[in-house]
Design an enzyme around this catalytic site. Structure first.
Site, mmCIF file in Angstrom:
data_model
loop_
_atom_site.group_PDB
_atom_site.id
_atom_site.type_symbol
_atom_site.label_atom_id
_atom_site.label_comp_id
_atom_site.label_asym_id
_atom_site.label_seq_id
_atom_site.Cartn_x
_atom_site.Cartn_y
_atom_site.Cartn_z
ATOM 1 N N ASN A 47 0.752 -1.239 0.106
ATOM 2 C CA ASN A 47 0.108 -0.086 0.053
ATOM 3 C C ASN A 47 0.893 1.264 -0.183
ATOM 4 O O ASN A 47 1.872 1.312 0.606
ATOM 5 C CB ASN A 47 -0.864 -0.048 1.273
ATOM 6 C CG ASN A 47 -2.032 -1.067 1.175
ATOM 7 O OD1 ASN A 47 -1.972 -1.832 0.267
ATOM 8 N ND2 ASN A 47 -2.695 -1.525 2.313
ATOM 9 N N HIS A 69 5.851 -0.527 -2.847
ATOM 10 C CA HIS A 69 5.338 0.117 -3.947
ATOM 11 C C HIS A 69 5.278 1.745 -3.725
ATOM 12 O O HIS A 69 4.970 2.306 -4.562
ATOM 13 C CB HIS A 69 4.043 -0.155 -4.282
ATOM 14 C CG HIS A 69 4.000 -1.679 -4.730
ATOM 15 N ND1 HIS A 69 2.787 -2.427 -4.695
ATOM 16 C CD2 HIS A 69 4.928 -2.518 -5.340
ATOM 17 C CE1 HIS A 69 3.092 -3.584 -5.441
ATOM 18 N NE2 HIS A 69 4.481 -3.874 -5.608
ATOM 19 N N CYS A 73 13.700 22.421 -10.107
ATOM 20 C CA CYS A 73 14.716 22.411 -11.323
ATOM 21 C C CYS A 73 13.968 22.570 -12.715
ATOM 22 O O CYS A 73 14.676 22.737 -13.659
ATOM 23 C CB CYS A 73 15.492 21.216 -11.327
ATOM 24 S SG CYS A 73 14.710 19.770 -12.202
ATOM 25 N N PRO A 109 -11.648 -11.800 2.397
ATOM 26 C CA PRO A 109 -13.045 -12.230 2.347
ATOM 27 C C PRO A 109 -13.342 -13.390 0.992
ATOM 28 O O PRO A 109 -14.223 -14.097 1.097
ATOM 29 C CB PRO A 109 -13.977 -11.116 2.240
ATOM 30 C CG PRO A 109 -13.120 -9.675 2.225
ATOM 31 C CD PRO A 109 -11.546 -10.115 2.270
HETATM 32 C C1 BJW Z 1 -10.201 -7.328 1.870
HETATM 33 C C2 BJW Z 1 -10.989 -6.400 2.414
HETATM 34 C C3 BJW Z 1 -11.300 -6.547 4.111
HETATM 35 C C4 BJW Z 1 -11.277 -6.343 0.268
HETATM 36 N N1 BJW Z 1 -10.223 -7.263 4.536
HETATM 37 N N2 BJW Z 1 -9.266 -8.259 2.621
HETATM 38 C C5 BJW Z 1 5.644 -12.694 -12.690
HETATM 39 C C6 BJW Z 1 4.404 -12.942 -13.273
HETATM 40 C C7 BJW Z 1 3.345 -12.116 -14.098
HETATM 41 C C8 BJW Z 1 3.890 -10.737 -14.264
HETATM 42 C C9 BJW Z 1 4.880 -10.166 -13.638
HETATM 43 C C10 BJW Z 1 5.746 -11.270 -12.599
HETATM 44 N N3 BJW Z 1 6.688 -10.368 -12.295
HETATM 45 C C11 BJW Z 1 6.598 -8.960 -12.623
HETATM 46 C C12 BJW Z 1 5.368 -9.007 -13.449
HETATM 47 C C13 BJW Z 1 4.762 -7.601 -13.907
HETATM 48 C C14 BJW Z 1 4.006 -6.964 -13.087
HETATM 49 C C15 BJW Z 1 2.781 -7.933 -12.533
HETATM 50 O O1 BJW Z 1 2.939 -8.189 -11.463
HETATM 51 N N4 BJW Z 1 1.869 -7.771 -13.433
HETATM 52 C C16 BJW Z 1 0.841 -8.723 -12.823
HETATM 53 C C17 BJW Z 1 -0.492 -7.879 -12.671
HETATM 54 C C18 BJW Z 1 0.338 -9.661 -14.131
HETATM 55 N N5 BJW Z 1 4.877 -6.360 -12.038
HETATM 56 C C19 BJW Z 1 5.532 -5.266 -12.068
HETATM 57 O O2 BJW Z 1 5.595 -4.883 -13.045
HETATM 58 C C20 BJW Z 1 6.438 -4.982 -10.832
HETATM 59 N N6 BJW Z 1 7.844 -4.649 -11.257
HETATM 60 C C21 BJW Z 1 8.807 -5.511 -11.650
HETATM 61 O O3 BJW Z 1 8.382 -6.655 -11.598
HETATM 62 O O4 BJW Z 1 9.742 -4.778 -12.021
HETATM 63 C C22 BJW Z 1 10.742 -5.854 -12.660
HETATM 64 C C23 BJW Z 1 11.851 -5.016 -13.066
HETATM 65 C C24 BJW Z 1 13.086 -5.252 -12.574
HETATM 66 C C25 BJW Z 1 14.323 -4.517 -12.988
HETATM 67 C C26 BJW Z 1 14.314 -3.441 -14.055
HETATM 68 C C27 BJW Z 1 12.825 -3.156 -14.424
HETATM 69 C C28 BJW Z 1 11.685 -4.039 -13.943
HETATM 70 C C29 BJW Z 1 5.773 -3.493 -10.290
HETATM 71 C C30 BJW Z 1 4.421 -3.751 -9.962
HETATM 72 C C31 BJW Z 1 3.954 -2.543 -9.419
HETATM 73 C C32 BJW Z 1 2.548 -2.588 -8.855
HETATM 74 N N7 BJW Z 1 2.126 -1.192 -8.508
HETATM 75 C C33 BJW Z 1 0.573 -0.942 -8.285
HETATM 76 C C34 BJW Z 1 0.014 0.278 -8.680
HETATM 77 C C35 BJW Z 1 0.687 1.509 -7.826
HETATM 78 C C36 BJW Z 1 0.229 2.582 -8.173
HETATM 79 C C37 BJW Z 1 -0.641 3.349 -7.388
HETATM 80 O O5 BJW Z 1 -0.667 2.759 -6.125
HETATM 81 O O6 BJW Z 1 -0.768 4.263 -7.490
HETATM 82 O O7 BJW Z 1 0.678 -1.282 -6.806
HETATM 83 S S1 BJW Z 1 -0.446 -2.216 -9.020
HETATM 84 C C38 BJW Z 1 -1.622 -2.356 -7.682
HETATM 85 O O8 BJW Z 1 -1.575 -3.667 -7.404
HETATM 86 C C39 BJW Z 1 -1.070 -1.530 -6.382
HETATM 87 C C40 BJW Z 1 -0.964 -2.518 -5.642
HETATM 88 O O9 BJW Z 1 0.006 -2.429 -4.485
HETATM 89 C C41 BJW Z 1 -0.942 -3.835 -6.157
HETATM 90 C C42 BJW Z 1 -1.510 -4.957 -5.229
HETATM 91 O O10 BJW Z 1 -2.816 -4.993 -5.333
HETATM 92 P P1 BJW Z 1 -3.503 -5.458 -4.063
HETATM 93 O O11 BJW Z 1 -2.834 -4.724 -2.891
HETATM 94 O O12 BJW Z 1 -3.216 -6.988 -4.030
HETATM 95 O O13 BJW Z 1 -5.066 -4.986 -4.208
HETATM 96 P P2 BJW Z 1 -6.263 -5.444 -5.226
HETATM 97 O O14 BJW Z 1 -7.072 -4.542 -5.401
HETATM 98 O O15 BJW Z 1 -5.668 -6.549 -6.247
HETATM 99 O O16 BJW Z 1 -6.739 -6.575 -3.844
HETATM 100 C C43 BJW Z 1 -7.394 -6.173 -2.684
HETATM 101 C C44 BJW Z 1 -7.714 -7.574 -2.090
HETATM 102 O O17 BJW Z 1 -8.253 -7.304 -0.734
HETATM 103 C C45 BJW Z 1 -8.971 -8.486 -2.730
HETATM 104 O O18 BJW Z 1 -8.452 -9.794 -2.742
HETATM 105 C C46 BJW Z 1 -9.886 -8.282 -1.585
HETATM 106 O O19 BJW Z 1 -10.727 -9.745 -1.874
HETATM 107 C C47 BJW Z 1 -9.534 -8.380 -0.507
HETATM 108 N N8 BJW Z 1 -10.253 -7.451 0.431
HETATM 109 N N9 BJW Z 1 -11.874 -6.059 1.408
HETATM 110 C C48 BJW Z 1 -9.520 -7.774 3.865
HETATM 111 N N10 BJW Z 1 -12.011 -5.777 4.559
HETATM 112 ZN ZN ZN Z 2 14.544 18.043 -10.568
#
Ligand code: BJW
Ligand code: ZN
Length: 245
Positions: A106, A123, A154, A218
């Protein structure tokens, strides 16, 4: 609570009690009960854009103002949000454990606001801004941010200091997170859909190391059937019950 669920929760409580080293991975779901929308699922959209379309360096290059408007919307929502009982239960757990690492995907800062200390932000942070040219990074908590897109002293364009798709995690953070999981006796996975990598890779890493894994969500995730215990329900209700001494 049904008998089987009760037994499962009691077992999970026993593991939590016994573990001297705990790692936790949180996702957007832990802040859902604070009113912060999750990324995926209902309410996860902004003006019909999906996060996978917006959270990329390409989208920022194409239309920095649009991206900044998305962030202004989220900054405003987050600025009104307060930590919920789920965040607070993790603060309480940290106070009782000699080794405790909170790894969060987060960017909302609610773990900091709750009082968690050892937090690894995979992140980034929505209150941090970074220059696209000189690399300077600074805190700006103004809501809304005026004069979008934001700029650095800058003169160059500035961006949210957040990890977008295709970008590497902040330097050194991955090895610290992996070390914490490998050192842990117990790994709590809370409120994440576990589809974004490398964060989701921490779960199979823990399982391979025979670290006990408890998931709280959930909904089912790709790892629900593999973890030692999947507790279905909201984090704000389940975590305080699990952590209560
Ligand atoms: C509840 C609830 C309640 C609801 N109680 N629970 C391997 C395989 C496939 C793809 C890749 C891989 N390795 C890398 C990739 C690519 C990519 C990726 O993962 N893609 C997939 C989507 C397919 N990953 C990347 O690009 C990452 N970088 C990388 O790998 O770099 C390599 C590199 C190396 C060297 C040089 C260059 C590159 C970076 C990932 C960045 C993710 N960023 C984001 C957005 C940030 C922007 C922002 O916030 O403004 O981060 S994406 C978005 O998803 C955000 C979150 O942190 C992230 C995860 O989501 P999260 O937290 O799981 O949320 P939700 O909404 O998905 O789920 C919520 C859950 O809560 C649900 O399950 C609900 O059921 C539950 N819930 N109420 C408890 N009350
Ligand atoms: Zn600057």
């Amino acid at each position: 609570m049904p008998e089987a669920r009760k037994k499962e929760s009691q077992e999970a409580r026993g593991w939590i009690e016994a573990a001297d080293s705990v790692a936790v991975l949180t996702g957007a779901g832990i802040s859902a009960e604070s009113g912060v929308p999750t990324f995926r699922g209902t309410g996860g959209l902004w003006r019909s854009f999906r996060p996978e379309e917006l959270a990329t360096p390409e989208a920022f290059r194409r239309d920095p103002k649009l991206l900044w408007e998305w962030y202004n919307w989220r900054r405003e929502l987050i600025s009104k949000a307060l930590p919920n009982p789920g965040h607070k239960a993790l603060v309480e757990l940290e106070s009782r454990k000699p080794r405790f690492t909170l790894i969060t995907q987060n960017v909302d800062g609610l773990h900091d606001l709750a009082g968690s200390k050892n937090v690894l932000k995979l992140h980034g942070d929505i209150w941090q801004i970074r220059c696209t040219k000189c690399g300077k990074s600074w805190t700006d908590r103004r809501v809304p941010l005026p004069d979008l897109p934001a700029h650095c002293d800058c003169g160059a364009l500035a961006r949210p200091d957040i990890v977008w798709f295709g970008e590497p995690l902040p330097a050194g953070i991955w090895s610290r997170a992996a070390d914490a999981v490998e050192d842990a006796r117990l790994f709590l996975v809370v409120g994440t859909s576990a589809v974004v990598y490398p964060a989701a890779d921490l779960i199979p890493l823990a399982l391979a190391r025979k670290v006990k894994v408890i998931e709280i969500n959930p909904d089912e995730t790709p790892f629900s059937a593999e973890v030692d215990c999947a507790l279905a329900g909201p984090a704000g209700e389940i975590l305080p019950r699990l952590v209560a001494s």
